[in-house]
Design an enzyme around this catalytic site. Structure first.
Site, mmCIF file in Angstrom:
data_model
loop_
_atom_site.group_PDB
_atom_site.id
_atom_site.type_symbol
_atom_site.label_atom_id
_atom_site.label_comp_id
_atom_site.label_asym_id
_atom_site.label_seq_id
_atom_site.Cartn_x
_atom_site.Cartn_y
_atom_site.Cartn_z
ATOM 1 C CB CYS A 34 -1.051 0.234 1.217
ATOM 2 S SG CYS A 34 -2.115 1.557 0.953
ATOM 3 C CB CYS A 65 -0.629 2.607 3.623
ATOM 4 S SG CYS A 65 -1.524 1.809 3.182
ATOM 5 C CG ASP A 66 3.692 1.432 4.469
ATOM 6 O OD1 ASP A 66 2.826 2.398 5.181
ATOM 7 O OD2 ASP A 66 2.828 0.106 4.655
#
Ligand code: NDP
Length: 313
Positions: free
Chosen positions: A137, A140-141
């Site tokens: 992701c 997300c990261d």
């Protein structure tokens, strides 16, 4: 059929969507029972820091966030249980759901929140460094790799979208495409190809993600020239698709050709009245914890409305 237990509202799945549905359904006095499934907490339990969920000004670890969600649902009175739905029968009301192949639940309404699972390449090194530079992701990261070089594998719309997202944060995005063309829509491809800091490697395959405790490079193979290259990068993002966890519902609920449940626009209603779907099992576009939680809330409100109408008759 052995033991049968009857409930008003049965929730299947325990990510942000399922727990949020449980919070709302409890507060509406629907006395929900939630079965957590194989991976309690869902995909967030395999991430590390979550910094984009509102309400956590200092960020939170994904697994901790799911504990917080669970405790909040429990405090509202949700009955949260360990167990997997193994069979469903939605042909008549009350709906029937088999748990762990041994017990049947009967429910006036069912909320499906079984989520989706990221697909992985299947390399040993990918698994070993998961959460240490390997991620499925980018949204997300990606932030943790600001101003660094990163790699992404995949050539669909998700990979293109994530590569573009990363290109705004990172110095160079190395994009690994296994064929000599991309599957993504033309417009997404065009955006990727004209972004100067995305470098596309056609006909390329990932051999190994390298690094002791965190990613430091990736070895790739050009299948046309048979040449291997080691590219120094700090992160390796896998964007080769997701698999909605909807196998159990095949032939029972409407789904698209990839298995995502189809809900009526602006609601969480499925084709079976009284059965609602929320979170990633019905969302292939946004797939965020906060959007999953939002649809979990909608599902509980839809169920409450449905049960209210039932009682009037
Ligand atoms: P897709 O299934 O569309 O694409 C997966 C990509 O990963 C393909 O390019 C595929 O390659 C590649 N791939 C699969 N397995 C491997 C492997 N083992 N090694 C290397 N590459 C691999 O998934 P997406 O998540 O991109 O999209 C899912 C759906 O969601 C699509 O319908 C998409 O259009 C939609 N979507 C729409 C968005 C939007 O409209 N904004 C945003 C995101 C998704 P190959 O092509 O060779 O099979």
């Amino acid at each position: 059929m052995n033991e049968v237990e009857k409930v008003h509202c049965l929730i299947i799945g325990s990510g942000p969507a399922g727990y949020t549905a449980a919070i709302y359904a409890s507060r509406a006095n629907l006395k929900p029972v939630l079965y957590q499934g194989m991976q309690p907490g869902g995909q967030l339990t395999i991430t590390t820091d979550v910094e984009n969920y509102p309400g956590y000004p200092n960020g939170v670890m994904g697994p901790q966030m799911m504990v917080d969600f669970e405790q909040q649902a429990q405090r509202m009175g949700a009955d949260i249980r360990w167990g997997m739905a193994t069979k469903v029968d939605f042909s008549a009301r009350p709906f029937k759901v088999e748990i762990d192949e041994e017990k049947w639940m009967e429910a006036d309404s069912v909320i499906i929140a079984t989520g989706a699972s990221a697909k992985w390449l299947g390399l040993e090194s990918e698994q070993r460094l998961n959460g240490h530079g390997v991620s499925a992701c980018a949204v997300c990261d990606g932030f943790f790799f600001k101003n660094q070089e990163v790699m992404i594998v995949g050539a669909g719309d998700t990979a293109c979208e994530e590569a573009l997202y990363l290109s705004k944060l990172c110095t160079t995005v190395h994009m690994i495409v296994r064929r000599e063309e991309m599957r993504a829509s033309k417009v997404m491809q065009a955006r990727v190809l004209k972004t100067p800091n995305i470098k596309v490697y056609w006909n390329s395959e990932t051999l190994e993600v390298m690094g002791e405790n965190k990613v430091d490079s990736v070895k790739i193979l050009n299948s046309k020239t048979n040449e291997t290259t080691v590219v120094p990068v700090k992160a390796f993002f896998v964007a080769i698709g997701h698999q909605p966890n909807s196998g159990l519902l095949k032939g029972i609920l409407d789904m698209d050709d990839q298995g995502y449940l189809i809900t009526q626009p602006g609601s969480t209603r499925t084709n079976v009245e009284g059965v609602f779907a929320c979170g990633d099992v019905q969302d292939k576009i946004y797939r965020q914890a906060v959007s999953a939680a939002g649809t979990g809330c909608m599902a509980a409100l839809d169920a409450e409305r449905y049960l209210g109408a039932l009682e009037m008759h």
